[in-house]
Design a protein around this motif. Structure first.
Motif, PDB file in Angstrom:
ATOM      1  N   VAL A   3      58.225  -1.519  69.325  1.00  0.00           N
ATOM      2  CA  VAL A   3      57.328  -0.373  69.466  1.00  0.00           C
ATOM      3  C   VAL A   3      57.675   0.383  70.744  1.00  0.00           C
ATOM      4  CG1 VAL A   3      54.933   0.386  69.545  1.00  0.00           C
ATOM      5  CG2 VAL A   3      55.516  -1.708  68.324  1.00  0.00           C
ATOM      6  N   PHE A   4      57.791   1.704  70.618  1.00  0.00           N
ATOM      7  CA  PHE A   4      58.026   2.577  71.765  1.00  0.00           C
ATOM      8  C   PHE A   4      56.704   3.244  72.118  1.00  0.00           C
ATOM      9  CE2 PHE A   4      59.091   6.631  73.706  1.00  0.00           C
ATOM     10  CZ  PHE A   4      60.135   6.325  74.570  1.00  0.00           C
ATOM     11  N   VAL A   5      56.258   3.082  73.371  1.00  0.00           N
ATOM     12  CA  VAL A   5      54.953   3.578  73.790  1.00  0.00           C
ATOM     13  C   VAL A   5      55.112   4.491  74.999  1.00  0.00           C
ATOM     14  CG1 VAL A   5      52.600   2.976  74.501  1.00  0.00           C
ATOM     15  CG2 VAL A   5      53.890   1.417  73.023  1.00  0.00           C
ATOM     16  N   THR A   6      54.535   5.686  74.933  1.00  0.00           N
ATOM     17  CA  THR A   6      54.495   6.559  76.103  1.00  0.00           C
ATOM     18  C   THR A   6      53.173   6.355  76.839  1.00  0.00           C
ATOM     19  OG1 THR A   6      53.421   8.446  75.003  1.00  0.00           O
ATOM     20  CG2 THR A   6      55.824   8.278  74.807  1.00  0.00           C
ATOM     21  N   LYS A  28      58.958  -1.065  74.196  1.00  0.00           N
ATOM     22  CA  LYS A  28      59.662  -0.190  75.129  1.00  0.00           C
ATOM     23  C   LYS A  28      58.629   0.785  75.677  1.00  0.00           C
ATOM     24  CE  LYS A  28      64.202  -0.218  72.832  1.00  0.00           C
ATOM     25  NZ  LYS A  28      65.285   0.649  72.273  1.00  0.00           N
ATOM     26  N   GLY A  29      58.425   0.760  76.981  1.00  0.00           N
ATOM     27  CA  GLY A  29      57.399   1.598  77.583  1.00  0.00           C
ATOM     28  C   GLY A  29      57.998   2.711  78.420  1.00  0.00           C
ATOM     29  N   LEU A  30      57.549   3.927  78.177  1.00  0.00           N
ATOM     30  CA  LEU A  30      58.083   5.088  78.889  1.00  0.00           C
ATOM     31  C   LEU A  30      57.224   5.412  80.112  1.00  0.00           C
ATOM     32  CD1 LEU A  30      60.285   7.360  78.643  1.00  0.00           C
ATOM     33  CD2 LEU A  30      58.479   8.773  77.648  1.00  0.00           C
ATOM     34  N   LEU A  45      59.097  -6.766  77.211  1.00  0.00           N
ATOM     35  CA  LEU A  45      58.735  -5.411  77.638  1.00  0.00           C
ATOM     36  C   LEU A  45      59.885  -4.794  78.427  1.00  0.00           C
ATOM     37  CD1 LEU A  45      56.770  -3.044  78.126  1.00  0.00           C
ATOM     38  CD2 LEU A  45      55.902  -4.309  80.124  1.00  0.00           C
ATOM     39  N   GLN A  46      60.362  -3.659  77.950  1.00  0.00           N
ATOM     40  CA  GLN A  46      61.396  -2.895  78.646  1.00  0.00           C
ATOM     41  C   GLN A  46      60.788  -1.584  79.129  1.00  0.00           C
ATOM     42  OE1 GLN A  46      64.674  -1.657  76.180  1.00  0.00           O
ATOM     43  NE2 GLN A  46      65.675  -0.502  77.829  1.00  0.00           N
ATOM     44  N   ILE A  47      60.859  -1.359  80.431  1.00  0.00           N
ATOM     45  CA  ILE A  47      60.343  -0.127  81.003  1.00  0.00           C
ATOM     46  C   ILE A  47      61.481   0.890  81.105  1.00  0.00           C
ATOM     47  CG2 ILE A  47      59.290   0.947  83.024  1.00  0.00           C
ATOM     48  CD1 ILE A  47      57.396  -0.772  81.376  1.00  0.00           C
ATOM     49  N   ILE A  48      61.245   2.068  80.535  1.00  0.00           N
ATOM     50  CA  ILE A  48      62.245   3.140  80.498  1.00  0.00           C
ATOM     51  C   ILE A  48      61.750   4.306  81.339  1.00  0.00           C
ATOM     52  CG2 ILE A  48      63.387   4.838  79.002  1.00  0.00           C
ATOM     53  CD1 ILE A  48      63.060   2.740  76.720  1.00  0.00           C
ATOM     54  N   GLU A  49      62.628   4.809  82.197  1.00  0.00           N
ATOM     55  CA  GLU A  49      62.287   5.953  83.043  1.00  0.00           C
ATOM     56  C   GLU A  49      62.869   7.224  82.451  1.00  0.00           C
ATOM     57  OE1 GLU A  49      62.359   5.797  87.556  1.00  0.00           O
ATOM     58  OE2 GLU A  49      64.110   7.079  87.164  1.00  0.00           O
ATOM     59  N   ALA A  50      61.997   8.136  82.064  1.00  0.00           N
ATOM     60  CA  ALA A  50      62.453   9.405  81.479  1.00  0.00           C
ATOM     61  C   ALA A  50      61.290  10.373  81.430  1.00  0.00           C
ATOM     62  CB  ALA A  50      63.023   9.191  80.081  1.00  0.00           C
ATOM     63  N   ASP A  55      65.663  14.464  75.832  1.00  0.00           N
ATOM     64  CA  ASP A  55      66.080  13.880  74.559  1.00  0.00           C
ATOM     65  C   ASP A  55      65.889  12.362  74.612  1.00  0.00           C
ATOM     66  OD1 ASP A  55      67.173  13.163  72.175  1.00  0.00           O
ATOM     67  OD2 ASP A  55      69.183  13.929  72.582  1.00  0.00           O
ATOM     68  N   LEU A  56      64.976  11.862  73.814  1.00  0.00           N
ATOM     69  CA  LEU A  56      64.636  10.439  73.838  1.00  0.00           C
ATOM     70  C   LEU A  56      65.279   9.659  72.693  1.00  0.00           C
ATOM     71  CD1 LEU A  56      60.826  10.848  74.649  1.00  0.00           C
ATOM     72  CD2 LEU A  56      62.644  10.265  76.260  1.00  0.00           C
ATOM     73  N   SER A  57      66.144  10.311  71.939  1.00  0.00           N
ATOM     74  CA  SER A  57      66.732   9.692  70.744  1.00  0.00           C
ATOM     75  C   SER A  57      67.430   8.379  71.056  1.00  0.00           C
ATOM     76  CB  SER A  57      67.727  10.652  70.085  1.00  0.00           C
ATOM     77  OG  SER A  57      67.100  11.849  69.712  1.00  0.00           O
ATOM     78  N   VAL A  58      68.130   8.343  72.183  1.00  0.00           N
ATOM     79  CA  VAL A  58      68.894   7.144  72.519  1.00  0.00           C
ATOM     80  C   VAL A  58      67.979   5.933  72.716  1.00  0.00           C
ATOM     81  CG1 VAL A  58      68.861   7.660  74.994  1.00  0.00           C
ATOM     82  CG2 VAL A  58      70.683   6.215  74.048  1.00  0.00           C
ATOM     83  N   TYR A  59      66.749   6.167  73.189  1.00  0.00           N
ATOM     84  CA  TYR A  59      65.820   5.060  73.431  1.00  0.00           C
ATOM     85  C   TYR A  59      65.105   4.610  72.159  1.00  0.00           C
ATOM     86  CZ  TYR A  59      66.457   6.868  78.158  1.00  0.00           C
ATOM     87  OH  TYR A  59      67.003   7.313  79.337  1.00  0.00           O
ATOM     88  N   LEU A  60      65.219   5.411  71.097  1.00  0.00           N
ATOM     89  CA  LEU A  60      64.503   5.095  69.856  1.00  0.00           C
ATOM     90  C   LEU A  60      65.375   4.397  68.824  1.00  0.00           C
ATOM     91  CD1 LEU A  60      62.316   8.304  69.381  1.00  0.00           C
ATOM     92  CD2 LEU A  60      61.779   6.189  70.592  1.00  0.00           C
ATOM     93  N   GLN A  61      66.598   4.078  69.196  1.00  0.00           N
ATOM     94  CA  GLN A  61      67.449   3.328  68.278  1.00  0.00           C
ATOM     95  C   GLN A  61      66.852   1.942  68.050  1.00  0.00           C
ATOM     96  OE1 GLN A  61      69.984   4.948  66.786  1.00  0.00           O
ATOM     97  NE2 GLN A  61      69.207   6.671  68.017  1.00  0.00           N
ATOM     98  N   ASN A  62      66.784   1.536  66.786  1.00  0.00           N
ATOM     99  CA  ASN A  62      66.229   0.221  66.400  1.00  0.00           C
ATOM    100  C   ASN A  62      64.745   0.070  66.750  1.00  0.00           C
ATOM    101  OD1 ASN A  62      68.834  -0.715  65.490  1.00  0.00           O
ATOM    102  ND2 ASN A  62      69.369  -0.995  67.658  1.00  0.00           N
TER     103      ASN A  62
END
Length: 321
Positions: A3-6, A28-30, A45-50, A55-62
């Motif tokens: 799950v990708f969560v902003t 994956k947390g933005l 839990l993976q924290i992503i800085e953006a 363009d967030l496409s690369v973080y939404l793979q899988n």
């Protein structure tokens, strides 16, 4: 599922991530800045800085599910363009989700895009049209525009919209809605407006979102609402848990209107303030909602608001030590 969560650093985002991890999801947390994120550490839990508008496409793979929580909610902004990010970011993330073949997109909106008031037995609360004074709220209008865009894409991706009311609970580090609890904890005199609103436990909102992953229907909106209370009754409830000696005074409607007019003048000079006629009108209405759809379709069993208030008070007591 992944799950990708902003918005994972906010009140809802933090409680949602905790629930998702507890349920076994990979998250994956933005965030805008990793250096300022000090909430949760977990091997799933993976924290992503953006930024939301990149363009967030690369973080939404899988990624299986996208939950868009982040929003500009401040009430002191002056023009609609200040809230445009609520629409633009939603459009950007949804486009990236479709491109990455994500299965489901859940948009966290606000109950204020839905008409308030008691509903009849045959009426579906989620289909009530937004009412004044929220039709003049720049924030509510931006969220309504984002909702419309999300619903327009339900043929490309499964979408759900959740419309929480005023959330109360722990882990409100900024704080956001917790300011009302802190005010009651710190002040011996409390002034309350004549209206009321629906209060809901933030943990129940998190549960409702997770239920959408499991059983939500494509294109459906879900009001996540707890109990309807006047501001006076809510402050009396908070007073029970703060155990402070407090005196409560009502704010006359006329005084609110005068404050709103003063705010309008300040805003005309580009001075940021939450005071304005419309915000003061909002404090005068009984902003009440019905949660029967979320109970019937999502199977939520809402906890008492007393428990949510107790948890919030205890959280701030620990934070203020």
């Amino acid at each position: 599922m992944t799950v990708f969560v902003t918005g994972v650093s906010g009140l809802l985002g933090t409680n949602l991530v905790l629930l998702l991890l507890q349920k076994g999801y990979t998250v994956k947390g933005l965030v805008r800045s990793k250096s300022s994120y000090k909430h949760i550490s977990h091997d799933r839990l993976q924290i992503i800085e953006a930024e939301l508008n990149t363009d967030l496409s690369v973080y939404l793979q899988n990624v299986d599910i996208v939950i868009h929580v982040a929003a500009v909610t401040r009430q002191d902004l002056i023009s609609y363009k200040d809230y445009q990010i609520n629409y633009n970011a939603t459009e950007n993330i949804l486009c990236a989700a479709v491109k990455a073949k994500v299965k489901k997109f859940i948009y966290v909106s606000t109950a204020n895009t839905i008409g308030y008031g008691i509903v009849s037995n045959n009426e579906v609360p989620e289909y009530k049209t937004m009412l004044w004074p929220f039709t003049r709220s720049l924030y509510a209008r931006s969220k309504a525009a984002a909702e419309a865009h999300v619903l327009s894409k339900q043929g490309d991706i499964t979408v759900h919209i959740v419309n929480p009311t005023f959330m109360i609970g722990p882990n409100d580090s900024k704080p956001s809605s917790g300011k009302i609890i802190l005010m009651a904890m710190k002040n011996g005199i409390l002034f309350y407006p004549p209206g009321g609103k629906n209060f809901v436990a933030v943990k129940d909102v998190a549960i409702g979102i997770e239920k959408c992953i499991q059983v939500g229907k494509n294109g459906h909106r879900y009001l996540l609402a707890g109990i309807n209370m006047s501001y006076e009754d809510f402050f009396r409830l908070v007073k029970m848990f703060t155990k402070r000696r407090q005196v409560l005074f009502p704010i006359p409607s006329l005084l609110l209107l005068v404050a709103g007019l003063i705010g309008d003048i300040l805003r005309s000079f580009k001075i940021k303030t939450s005071l304005c006629t419309n915000n003061m009108q909002i404090l005068r209405v009984k902003n009440y909602y019905d949660n029967k759809t979320s109970i019937a379709e999502l199977g939520i069993q809402y906890q008492s608001i007393e428990k949510a208030v107790a948890e919030s008070v205890e959280y701030f007591r620990q934070e203020c030590k």
